[in-house]
Design a protein around this motif. Structure first.
Motif, PDB file in Angstrom:
ATOM      1  N   ALA A 291      42.590  47.501  39.682  1.00 55.02           N
ATOM      2  CA  ALA A 291      41.563  47.488  38.639  1.00 55.02           C
ATOM      3  C   ALA A 291      41.893  46.519  37.517  1.00 55.02           C
ATOM      4  N   SER A 292      43.152  46.080  37.404  1.00 52.01           N
ATOM      5  CA  SER A 292      43.480  45.133  36.334  1.00 52.01           C
ATOM      6  C   SER A 292      42.683  43.835  36.490  1.00 52.01           C
ATOM      7  N   LEU A 293      42.411  43.436  37.744  1.00 56.02           N
ATOM      8  CA  LEU A 293      41.597  42.234  37.949  1.00 56.02           C
ATOM      9  C   LEU A 293      40.133  42.497  37.611  1.00 56.02           C
ATOM     10  N   ALA A 294      39.689  43.745  37.799  1.00 58.91           N
ATOM     11  CA  ALA A 294      38.335  44.102  37.391  1.00 58.91           C
ATOM     12  C   ALA A 294      38.216  44.078  35.870  1.00 58.91           C
ATOM     13  N   VAL A 295      39.248  44.570  35.190  1.00 62.81           N
ATOM     14  CA  VAL A 295      39.232  44.544  33.731  1.00 62.81           C
ATOM     15  C   VAL A 295      39.153  43.099  33.233  1.00 62.81           C
ATOM     16  N   LEU A 296      39.872  42.194  33.885  1.00 60.95           N
ATOM     17  CA  LEU A 296      39.809  40.775  33.502  1.00 60.95           C
ATOM     18  C   LEU A 296      38.416  40.195  33.701  1.00 60.95           C
ATOM     19  N   SER A 297      37.816  40.479  34.848  1.00 60.89           N
ATOM     20  CA  SER A 297      36.594  39.752  35.213  1.00 60.89           C
ATOM     21  C   SER A 297      35.303  40.448  34.786  1.00 60.89           C
ATOM     22  N   ASP A 298      35.393  41.688  34.294  1.00 60.37           N
ATOM     23  CA  ASP A 298      34.195  42.443  33.905  1.00 60.37           C
ATOM     24  C   ASP A 298      33.600  41.863  32.625  1.00 60.37           C
ATOM     25  N   GLU A 299      32.298  41.644  32.641  1.00 62.21           N
ATOM     26  CA  GLU A 299      31.631  41.047  31.478  1.00 62.21           C
ATOM     27  C   GLU A 299      31.766  41.908  30.226  1.00 62.21           C
ATOM     28  N   ARG A 300      32.026  43.216  30.401  1.00 61.87           N
ATOM     29  CA  ARG A 300      32.149  44.099  29.244  1.00 61.87           C
ATOM     30  C   ARG A 300      33.370  43.754  28.381  1.00 61.87           C
ATOM     31  N   ASN A 301      34.324  43.044  28.955  1.00 60.63           N
ATOM     32  CA  ASN A 301      35.580  42.781  28.249  1.00 60.63           C
ATOM     33  C   ASN A 301      35.731  41.321  27.820  1.00 60.63           C
ATOM     34  N   THR A 306      40.546  34.564  24.674  1.00 59.14           N
ATOM     35  CA  THR A 306      40.342  33.255  24.062  1.00 59.14           C
ATOM     36  C   THR A 306      39.542  32.377  25.028  1.00 59.14           C
ATOM     37  N   ALA A 307      39.114  31.232  24.529  1.00 58.03           N
ATOM     38  CA  ALA A 307      38.289  30.346  25.356  1.00 58.03           C
ATOM     39  C   ALA A 307      39.039  29.882  26.596  1.00 58.03           C
ATOM     40  N   ASP A 308      40.337  29.535  26.455  1.00 54.28           N
ATOM     41  CA  ASP A 308      41.064  29.068  27.635  1.00 54.28           C
ATOM     42  C   ASP A 308      41.372  30.199  28.603  1.00 54.28           C
ATOM     43  N   GLU A 309      41.556  31.421  28.091  1.00 58.02           N
ATOM     44  CA  GLU A 309      41.739  32.574  28.972  1.00 58.02           C
ATOM     45  C   GLU A 309      40.464  32.856  29.768  1.00 58.02           C
ATOM     46  N   LEU A 310      39.322  32.804  29.073  1.00 61.43           N
ATOM     47  CA  LEU A 310      38.045  33.029  29.766  1.00 61.43           C
ATOM     48  C   LEU A 310      37.804  31.977  30.841  1.00 61.43           C
ATOM     49  N   GLU A 311      38.119  30.738  30.523  1.00 60.25           N
ATOM     50  CA  GLU A 311      37.931  29.671  31.504  1.00 60.25           C
ATOM     51  C   GLU A 311      38.807  29.903  32.735  1.00 60.25           C
ATOM     52  N   ALA A 312      40.058  30.306  32.500  1.00 62.33           N
ATOM     53  CA  ALA A 312      40.970  30.566  33.622  1.00 62.33           C
ATOM     54  C   ALA A 312      40.502  31.754  34.452  1.00 62.33           C
ATOM     55  N   ILE A 313      40.031  32.791  33.792  1.00 60.78           N
ATOM     56  CA  ILE A 313      39.531  33.973  34.507  1.00 60.78           C
ATOM     57  C   ILE A 313      38.331  33.588  35.378  1.00 60.78           C
ATOM     58  N   ARG A 314      37.399  32.877  34.819  1.00 59.14           N
ATOM     59  CA  ARG A 314      36.193  32.495  35.568  1.00 59.14           C
ATOM     60  C   ARG A 314      36.519  31.544  36.728  1.00 59.14           C
ATOM     61  N   TRP A 319      35.332  37.529  41.384  1.00 61.30           N
ATOM     62  CA  TRP A 319      34.524  38.627  40.849  1.00 61.30           C
ATOM     63  C   TRP A 319      35.052  39.946  41.395  1.00 61.30           C
ATOM     64  N   THR A 320      35.452  40.850  40.496  1.00 65.91           N
ATOM     65  CA  THR A 320      36.067  42.131  40.882  1.00 65.91           C
ATOM     66  C   THR A 320      35.510  43.218  39.982  1.00 65.91           C
ATOM     67  N   ARG A 321      35.178  44.366  40.565  1.00 62.61           N
ATOM     68  CA  ARG A 321      34.685  45.505  39.789  1.00 62.61           C
ATOM     69  C   ARG A 321      35.279  46.807  40.346  1.00 62.61           C
ATOM     70  N   ARG A 326      26.896  51.985  38.498  1.00 69.90           N
ATOM     71  CA  ARG A 326      26.661  51.291  37.239  1.00 69.90           C
ATOM     72  C   ARG A 326      25.831  50.038  37.488  1.00 69.90           C
ATOM     73  N   THR A 327      25.350  49.468  36.407  1.00 69.70           N
ATOM     74  CA  THR A 327      24.738  48.147  36.433  1.00 69.70           C
ATOM     75  C   THR A 327      25.750  47.149  35.894  1.00 69.70           C
ATOM     76  N   THR A 328      25.869  46.015  36.555  1.00 71.04           N
ATOM     77  CA  THR A 328      26.778  44.976  36.103  1.00 71.04           C
ATOM     78  C   THR A 328      26.106  43.632  36.327  1.00 71.04           C
ATOM     79  N   THR A 329      26.865  42.559  36.216  1.00 68.68           N
ATOM     80  CA  THR A 329      26.306  41.240  36.493  1.00 68.68           C
ATOM     81  C   THR A 329      27.059  40.591  37.641  1.00 68.68           C
TER      82      THR A 329
END
Length: 456
Positions: A291-301, A306-314, A319-321, A326-329
């Motif tokens: 679930a740690s990868l879901a926490v990283l990639s979930d839009e809720r978080n 930071t901008a470079d962290e978000l870029e690396a995650i994306r 995509w992991t949930r 639930r509803t997600t993206t």
């Protein structure tokens, strides 16, 4: 430099005589150095995995912001019960992660499992798991590096190509000692700790523990392999017989430790009372969860990073949930998760939140509709994550079979080791003919990873 050219050059050097000689040498070296997973030789092929300096640098740079993001969510989870609920901890884990390990980083030793596609002129790197609890194989990798340098085919290859390894045992030792100094402060940090490599006597990786103990001793440290069942907590210290344990290099899985010995066993007591330093600490359980990868990639978080962290995650986290109603993206569009997963099973992998070695993983594209729906039902009852399917690279690797050289494509993963929650050094590569890449999978083999450049 063309990696394909380097691979072809290496394979062309494998005449019948050189292949047979190299195979015999490698087999002898693995036997004499203890390079076995149980009764199985660790490596079954005659070529290392090659990376160019540019590819290795790309991987290391990609990981840095991800390590910061992982540590960020782990520390937030310890402090915030509402946020922590996303990780799906069991009740007994909830109490253990509140124990202060005495040092800052929650998973100072880790290994990120990924798939790294390097052909076609572009690079695609996707991290699918974080082995944040027991990142095995550092010592195996180092010793296997040395064994390959002795092969006759490698001697011929070195005439044309420069090859270097990325050893990791020294970084494991440095992390252990750094954690010990933080834990000990000025009162005990001045003396060298007595180390216990902690795991069950019967595990197939015991031969790696022996390699670590030998290495630690070569560096002037005292170390023993210790079974958790033999330790005693007495007089404010943890002992194995008369051997006082100051520092645990934990190789036993926390879940197994608790299931076999209870939540108040001597190891837990000593760690809780700060009478022994343990690496990795109980807090590593958070990032070990799928679930740690879901926490990283979930839009809720997303606002945590930071901008470079978000870029690396994306760019590098599929995509992991967590599987739940639930509803997600998905790719920017809203989806009702469970109906969406039911409809598009061939795009996804279902994984238990807390398991290892490929246990319980369901590949949607290899499962019929009824089997997939049953697996999703189970996943709603027992914590699971769903992860988008990623491309799995293949490369040709040579091996001997019935005295003859065979070269055929195998799937491979890329599992870089990380240290202090800050940097990457070294890389485990596993080969398989099965999409579940681990050493016990079909056609499974571990190979050393070398950085290769053509000589001028």
């Amino acid at each position: 430099m063309s990696l394909t050219e380097a691979i072809i050059t290496y394979h062309d050097l494998l005449t019948d005589e050189i292949a047979a000689d190299s195979h015999e040498q490698l087999t002898d070296q693995m036997r004499s150095r203890g390079l076995f997973f149980g009764e199985r030789p660790l490596c079954s092929v005659l070529r290392p995995r090659f990376l160019t300096p540019e590819q290795y640098a790309y991987m290391r740079q990609a990981i840095r912001p991800l390590l910061r993001a992982f540590e960020k969510i782990s520390h937030r989870a310890v402090a915030d019960a509402g946020f922590r609920a996303q990780f799906g901890l069991f009740d007994w884990e909830e109490s253990l992660i509140q124990i202060d390990p005495g040092f800052k980083v929650h998973s100072p030793l880790s290994r990120l499992d990924s798939f790294f596609i390097t052909d076609g002129g572009s690079m695609e790197l996707k991290f699918t798991e974080n082995n944040a609890e027991v990142p095995a194989a550092s010592a195996y990798n180092d010793v296997l590096n040395s064994a390959f340098f002795g092969l006759r085919v490698m001697g011929e290859f070195l005439r044309t190509y420069s090859v270097r390894t990325i050893p990791t045992r020294h970084s494991v030792m440095q992390v252990l000692l750094d954690c010990w100094r933080q834990y000990s402060g000025t009162t005990r940090g001045g003396h060298k700790p007595q180390i216990a490599v902690l795991d069950w006597d019967e595990v197939p990786t015991r031969s790696e523990f022996e390699l670590f103990v030998a290495y630690f001793k070569s560096q002037g440290l005292t170390a023993q392999i210790v079974d958790p069942r033999t330790v005693e907590y007495r007089d404010g210290a943890l002992y194995n017989g008369d051997y006082r344990i100051d520092l645990i290099y934990k190789r036993v899985l926390i879940t197994e430790l608790i299931e076999r010995m209870g939540a108040d066993n001597p190891v837990v007591q000593a760690v809780r009372n700060h009478d022994v330093c343990m690496v990795n600490p109980f807090t590593c359980k958070l990032l070990y969860k799928k679930a740690s990868l879901a926490v990283l990639s979930d839009e809720r978080n997303a606002d945590l990073y930071t901008a470079d962290e978000l870029e690396a995650i994306r760019e590098h986290i599929p995509w992991t949930r967590v599987v739940e109603e639930r509803t997600t993206t998905y790719k920017g569009l809203p989806v009702d998760l469970m109906p969406f997963l039911t409809k598009y099973r061939e795009q996804f992998v279902l994984k238990p939140n807390d398991d290892y070695g490929g246990h319980g993983i369901v590949l949607g594209w290899q499962t019929n509709t009824a089997g997939w729906e049953a697996a999703l039902k189970t996943a709603l009852e027992v914590p699971h994550v769903i992860q988008e399917r990623v491309s799995i690279p293949t490369e040709p690797f040579p091996s001997m079979s019935d005295g003859k050289l065979q070269i055929y494509n195998r799937m491979l993963d890329t599992a870089p080791f990380t240290f202090h929650g800050e940097y990457t050094d070294g890389c485990l590569t596993r080969l398989s003919t099965d999409p579940l890449l681990n050493v016990s999978a079909g056609g499974g083999s571990t190979v050393p990873t070398f950085i290769v450049e053509k000589r001028d």
